[in-house]
Scaffold this motif. Structure first.
Motif, PDB file in Angstrom:
ATOM      1  N   LEU A  59       0.869  -1.250  -0.047  1.00 33.13           N
ATOM      2  CA  LEU A  59      -0.066  -0.141  -0.229  1.00 33.13           C
ATOM      3  C   LEU A  59       0.764   1.352   0.149  1.00 33.13           C
ATOM      4  O   LEU A  59       1.959   1.167   0.636  1.00 33.13           O
ATOM      5  CB  LEU A  59      -0.892   0.099   1.225  1.00 33.13           C
ATOM      6  N   LEU A  64       1.682   8.680   2.194  1.00 28.67           N
ATOM      7  CA  LEU A  64       3.008   7.830   2.291  1.00 28.67           C
ATOM      8  C   LEU A  64       3.384   6.802   3.507  1.00 28.67           C
ATOM      9  O   LEU A  64       3.830   5.758   3.305  1.00 28.67           O
ATOM     10  CB  LEU A  64       4.173   8.559   2.051  1.00 28.67           C
ATOM     11  N   GLY A  65       2.937   7.634   4.771  1.00 29.28           N
ATOM     12  CA  GLY A  65       3.316   6.664   5.781  1.00 29.28           C
ATOM     13  C   GLY A  65       4.732   6.287   6.158  1.00 29.28           C
ATOM     14  O   GLY A  65       4.918   5.000   6.570  1.00 29.28           O
ATOM     15  N   LEU A  66       5.429   7.286   5.891  1.00 31.04           N
ATOM     16  CA  LEU A  66       6.898   7.082   6.280  1.00 31.04           C
ATOM     17  C   LEU A  66       7.343   7.392   7.721  1.00 31.04           C
ATOM     18  O   LEU A  66       6.166   8.096   8.278  1.00 31.04           O
ATOM     19  CB  LEU A  66       7.789   7.825   5.258  1.00 31.04           C
ATOM     20  N   HIS A  74      16.001   2.314   6.692  1.00 34.02           N
ATOM     21  CA  HIS A  74      15.010   1.785   7.649  1.00 34.02           C
ATOM     22  C   HIS A  74      13.554   1.651   6.999  1.00 34.02           C
ATOM     23  O   HIS A  74      12.809   0.657   6.900  1.00 34.02           O
ATOM     24  CB  HIS A  74      14.852   2.448   8.769  1.00 34.02           C
ATOM     25  N   TYR A  77      13.619  -0.925   4.317  1.00 29.74           N
ATOM     26  CA  TYR A  77      13.569  -2.101   4.978  1.00 29.74           C
ATOM     27  C   TYR A  77      12.349  -2.840   5.476  1.00 29.74           C
ATOM     28  O   TYR A  77      12.040  -3.773   5.492  1.00 29.74           O
ATOM     29  CB  TYR A  77      14.778  -1.888   6.090  1.00 29.74           C
ATOM     30  N   MET A  78      11.492  -1.689   5.892  1.00 28.39           N
ATOM     31  CA  MET A  78      10.194  -2.074   6.653  1.00 28.39           C
ATOM     32  C   MET A  78       9.274  -2.834   5.785  1.00 28.39           C
ATOM     33  O   MET A  78       8.279  -3.484   5.970  1.00 28.39           O
ATOM     34  CB  MET A  78       9.534  -0.631   7.134  1.00 28.39           C
ATOM     35  N   GLY A  79       9.403  -2.746   4.372  1.00 25.51           N
ATOM     36  CA  GLY A  79       8.690  -3.243   3.516  1.00 25.51           C
ATOM     37  C   GLY A  79       8.912  -5.088   3.696  1.00 25.51           C
ATOM     38  O   GLY A  79       8.002  -5.603   3.246  1.00 25.51           O
ATOM     39  N   LEU A  81       9.479  -6.461   6.929  1.00 27.22           N
ATOM     40  CA  LEU A  81       9.507  -6.583   8.409  1.00 27.22           C
ATOM     41  C   LEU A  81       8.775  -8.179   8.436  1.00 27.22           C
ATOM     42  O   LEU A  81       9.037  -8.979   9.029  1.00 27.22           O
ATOM     43  CB  LEU A  81       8.502  -5.675   8.776  1.00 27.22           C
ATOM     44  N   ARG A 136       9.990   1.159  -0.579  1.00 23.90           N
ATOM     45  CA  ARG A 136       9.545   0.655   0.406  1.00 23.90           C
ATOM     46  C   ARG A 136       8.494  -0.421  -0.359  1.00 23.90           C
ATOM     47  O   ARG A 136       8.520  -1.681   0.137  1.00 23.90           O
ATOM     48  CB  ARG A 136       8.816   1.288   1.338  1.00 23.90           C
ATOM     49  N   GLN A 140       8.748  -4.667  -0.709  1.00 24.30           N
ATOM     50  CA  GLN A 140       7.744  -5.623   0.011  1.00 24.30           C
ATOM     51  C   GLN A 140       7.643  -6.775  -1.153  1.00 24.30           C
ATOM     52  O   GLN A 140       7.634  -6.727  -2.259  1.00 24.30           O
ATOM     53  CB  GLN A 140       6.521  -4.814   0.271  1.00 24.30           C
TER      54      GLN A 140
END
Lengths: 223, 287, 494
Positions: A59, A64-66, A74, A77-79, A81, A136, A140
């Motif tokens: 999504l 954006l949700g950064l 980071h 990278y969170m994609g 997790l 990101r 994912q």
């Protein structure tokens, strides 16, 4: 095969119905563009689609949700997790591992973002932030992409390149766009939203930019 | 059942705690009834004296309130203390087996002085002046014998009312030196304090006697005393209590005695303070 | 923000608070009764102006202990509070935290003193416990306010801990850090104040120097303390703080050894109401309780409420006057430095000490307490509002002076100002407790009396009543904030 579907779905904000009822089906492999003037309900529709099916999906909301305080590395990278153990994630939060950094570098290089690898997301320009969110999403492990104006802050050639990357990388995409030309060039199906409903749903090869103009004129009622 | 468990736990914790068996020091404290510098000076000398007499490390620990002195004694963090009449009674009530060891020669016949600012217009008198009524008044510490218990007792006797009704305002200065300062500055119009502190402060020229004067002296009562825990012999060896008592009674060094100030020390017993206890009960200061 | 609300609601609330204070004023004893304060006061001023560092041989140790107690206590509070913040939605946790933070650290210290005695644990826990309650609440609020979007875009199936650590904590981090830093300053103040009851910190020496009238020593100690607070940002660097926190427990000193049996005694005997302890039955207990409530709790409660209300309004007034002193919209650079210094002095001077000084000046009444609370808390709110005002950007052609204050700045800051004032409400009430120790007959006065009389059963009942009162005022303030829709940034809570 249908990967996304809504049946007579609707959304309301308080007492006010802002979307629907509407029905939509997206088949595997389709590249759908949601077009319409701002406030028509594109973002709400994306939200409904996202809520319907979360797994296997990336999504990219408009905001954006950064995480502002974390570096570009980071955030990208969170994609991943969900694919890693908690301990491993924690280790990378504190001290990024070399091969993860290499992975992220590979994604950032074509986006021209390498020099910002360690910059906190909060210090980036609008375009850079958008590219970070794109990275990101690419990182994912997902087959479907839902994106809300993913290239709105990017200049022409770069917007083209990123739209191309996104539509090629993900098997199925649903992207909200206000730029009609961009939508026609990169997506194979156009869904026009007006007044909270679907006003048009056509393959893009049958449409020209002029055909979509009606979506943008004189919003009836103060939506 | 639970109590047993707690006892075991306590025991275990005690065993775990580092135990300094080698020459455990004797720790003592004193009620902070006047200037801390003077108290420290005095009791550090006493610590040295006792250390020599007892051939053991002796430590003085200053505390910030009368209650803290009693609590430290009760908690067995100190084993010996220089208490006032009331705090001594409280401490001995809380620690069964503890006893009054020695008192100053003066303490057998101690007094409270009522003092007043000149502007209050009160003259020295043989009876507690009725003119105190409606003034502002300060006691010493809430737990003081000469600064709270006895003056309140005589006030109630004379006026047949609690201090809050006799006076316009009632305060607690904290200690006797402070009482002098507060009345001298006119913050309070009158106050009551330990006669011995008054006399030594006046002698040292630290009081402006043009501003503040003594207006009444109470009849004598028993006050300060050294009190010791009952379990010191078990802890420090047989005859320890006796040795401390002897050391206190044999204190002859004039410099040391001067710092109290006392002429010397005489034996005391718990019974000497029965009147104090009854007075405190009458004023509902102890149960 | 206030701008979302018809300003009349804000105005009505403000006027209501002021009217209530005025209404209570006749019941407050604010008479000036001193006859000749000038001699003592002159000596005090002279002493403050001629600080004497030579007499204080234990100064270094006192400073070290003040820091050690503050760091150990706050670190422990952060650890406990941080964990509790994760489960803060549980009603029980919430209530427990509200209770422990409703009791002033001096009272905690007085309680711990009963069984740990003069051991460092007394001071450390007295800070750690109420601070843990505060940290749990504020951390939970800050984490709740973190941007929810990053969590939403995480791939499905991301573990709970990973989600928390990546999508919640980093966003909240700057707020968590700045709030913790602020509490560290409070911790230093608390640590110093614990000296008043016998912990080996600056307050220990401050109290004795003060009580003895050695005002030059008082001056030296205060200067040292102001210096410590004013330079906090210079030496308490984020990288160094963990180091300090690790070292601090080893620098607390040894105190007197704990006798653990006292702990059992305290809980099984001391705090059991006397009638029950003496086996006098339930009827006697009822009598005991009603005596306590009628002769101590109620009068104390009334004085506490009156004092708090008047002090609250005066605090607000002072803060509104004080904040321009450090606001760049009103002062030059040099003026700002002077303003900062003044506010550091106002907010770092323990209110206990201020009240003590004012008591000399005006004599025994509520007045010294009211003014002391107002100066201390007005200094804090003035500081926070002033800092907030510096974040405002005004039009280059904005009006100046009083017009700027009234039209440009105050309307924008009034909401945050009221929010801060409401936060301080409960804190002011809690602080009236320690002023009770000076002899002003608040609930704190009766608690102190009970402790001085070694009646911990009574002290405990009174402390619980005090805590309930504080919790009540806190929820009233929260309701008012909600009514006025004063959105708060948790990180700015004082």
């Amino acid at each position: 095969m249908t990967v996304l579907s809504l049946d007579a779905a609707h959304a309301s904000y308080g007492d006010k119905q802002v979307l629907g009822p509407l029905t939509i089906r997206v088949a595997q492999g389709e590249k759908v563009a949601l077009v319409g003037h701002s406030g028509a309900g594109k973002s709400t529709l994306l939200g409904l689609l996202f809520d319907k099916r979360r797994h296997d999906m990336a999504l990219m909301p408009q905001e954006l949700g950064l995480v502002q305080t974390l570096s570009v590395f980071h955030n990208v990278y969170m994609g991943r997790l969900a694919n890693r153990s908690t301990l491993y994630n924690l280790a990378n939060l504190v001290r990024p591992l070399r091969h993860e950094v290499a992975r992220v570098r590979d994604i950032l290089a074509p986006l021209d973002m390498l020099d910002k690898l360690w910059a906190p997301a909060g210090e980036l320009s609008g375009g850079q932030r958008q590219r970070t969110a794109v990275a990101r999403a690419l990182n994912q492990n997902a087959k479907v992409l839902l994106a809300d104006e993913p290239v709105s802050a990017l200049d022409g050639p770069r917007a083209e390149a990123i739209m191309l990357t996104l539509t090629q990388h993900f098997e199925t995409t649903v992207i909200a766009l206000h730029d009609v030309e961009l939508a026609l060039r990169h997506c194979d199906r156009i869904v026009g939203i007006k007044d909270g409903g679907i006003a048009l749903d056509q393959p893009s090869h049958r449409l020209r930019a002029d055909d979509l103009r009606f979506l943008y004129v004189a919003p009836s009622a103060a939506a | 059942m639970l109590k047993d468990k707690l006892r075991h736990l306590t025991l275990a914790l005690l065993l775990l705690a580092p135990i300094a068996t080698a020459a455990e020091p004797l720790v003592f404290t004193a009620i902070p009834d006047q200037d801390e510098t003077r108290l420290r000076e005095r009791f550090e000398k006493v610590a040295d004296y006792l250390a020599e007499e007892l051939d053991r490390e002796v430590r003085f620990v200053p505390v910030k309130s009368y209650a803290a002195a009693v609590t430290a004694f009760r908690n067995n963090q100190v084993q010996l203390a220089w208490f006032g009449g009331l705090s001594g009674v409280q401490a001995r009530q809380l620690v069964p087996g503890s006893e009054a060891l020695a008192q100053g020669v003066e303490d057998a016949e101690f007094r409270t002085y009522f003092i007043a600012h000149r502007s209050a217009g009160l003259a020295p008198s043989d009876r507690l002046p009725k003119g105190l009524e409606g003034l502002t008044f300060t006691f010493g510490s809430k737990g003081s014998t000469s600064g709270r218990l006895m003056p309140e007792y005589y006030l109630r006797q004379r006026f047949d009312a609690p201090p809050s009704e006799i006076f316009d305002r009632v305060g607690f200065s904290g200690n006797h030196t402070r009482t002098i300062a507060l009345v001298e500055s006119g913050t309070y119009q009158a106050g009551a304090l330990n006669y011995s502190v008054w006399e030594s402060e006046v002698e040292a020229g630290r009081v402006d006697t043009d501003a503040v004067q003594v207006i009444w002296k109470t009849p004598p009562y028993a006050d300060y005393q050294w009190t010791i825990r009952g379990d010191v012999d078990e802890r420090f060896g047989d005859g320890f209590k006796r040795r401390i008592r002897e050391a206190l009674l044999n204190m002859k060094n004039p410099e040391l005695l001067e710092s109290f100030p006392r002429e010397g020390f005489i034996p005391a017993s718990n019974a000497d303070y029965a009147t104090i206890r009854e007075t405190a009960q009458a004023l509902d200061l102890i149960d | 923000m206030a701008s979302f609300v018809p300003s009349s609601v804000t105005l009505r609330t403000t006027l209501g608070l002021v009217a209530l204070a005025l209404l209570l004023l006749p019941f407050a004893d604010i008479e000036i009764t001193t006859v000749a304060p000038w001699r003592e006061l002159g000596r005090l001023l002279q002493g403050l102006l001629t600080p004497d560092f030579t007499e204080l041989d234990d100064l270094g140790t006192a400073l070290l202990r003040t820091l050690a107690f503050a760091f150990t206590g706050v670190a422990l509070g952060v650890a406990i509070g941080g964990l509790l913040a994760l489960v803060f939605h549980h009603r029980l946790v919430r209530a427990g935290c509200a209770f422990v933070r409703a009791i002033h650290e001096l009272f905690w210290a007085l309680i711990f003193l009963q069984f740990f005695g003069l051991h460092p644990l007394t001071g450390v826990l007295a800070i750690a416990l109420p601070y843990a309650g505060v940290f749990a609440k504020v951390y939970a609020e800050i984490l709740d306010e973190a941007d929810p979007l990053p969590k939403q875009v995480l791939p499905a199936g991301t573990g709970m801990l990973s989600t928390f650590l990546f999508a919640r904590v980093p966003d909240a981090w700057p707020h968590l850090v700045s709030y913790t830093a602020y509490r560290l300053e409070c911790g230093l103040r608390s640590s110093a104040v614990l000296g008043f009851i016998g912990m080996p910190t600056l307050g220990f020496y401050l109290q004795s120097s003060f009580a003895q009238g050695h005002y030059s020593e008082v001056g030296a100690l205060l200067l040292l303390f102001y210096g410590l607070i004013a330079t906090l940002r210079l030496w308490a660097r984020p990288q160094l703080v963990p180091l300090y926190a690790v070292a601090a427990p080893f620098l607390l000193g040894s105190g007197l050894p704990i006798v653990w049996g006292n702990l059992t005694r305290f809980f099984t005997q001391d705090i059991v109401p006397a009638p029950l302890r003496n086996g006098e039955g339930w009827a006697a207990l009822g009598q005991w309780l009603s005596d306590l409530l009628l002769t101590q709790a109620l009068p104390g409660l009334w004085t506490t409420v009156v004092l708090t209300q008047i002090a609250l309004v005066l605090t607000g007034g002072l803060a509104l006057i004080a904040f321009p002193l450090i606001s760049r919209h009103f002062t030059s650079r040099a003026g700002g430095v002077a303003g900062h210094t003044l506010l550091v002095v106002a907010r770092s001077t323990p209110e206990y000490l201020l009240a003590y000084v004012l008591l000399q000046l005006w004599g025994p009444s509520m007045l010294p307490a009211i003014v002391a609370l107002a100066i201390h808390n007005g200094g804090i709110i003035g500081h926070l509002v002033g800092r907030r005002s510096n974040e405002l950007t005004l039009r280059p052609d904005a009006s100046r002076g009083m017009n700027r204050y009234a039209f440009e700045v105050l309307p924008r800051l009034y909401g945050p100002f009221l929010a801060l004032l409401f936060y301080r409400w409960e804190i002011i009430m809690r602080e009236t407790a320690i002023l009770g120790i000076l002899g002003i007959a608040t609930l704190g006065f009766y608690v102190d009396s009970a402790i001085q009389e070694l009646r911990f059963d009574r002290a405990l009942v009174l402390i619980v009543i005090t805590a309930l009162l504080n919790i009540g005022v806190d929820s009233l303030a929260r309701a008012l904030r909600r009514r006025l829709r004063l959105k708060h940034a948790a990180s700015s809570e004082p």
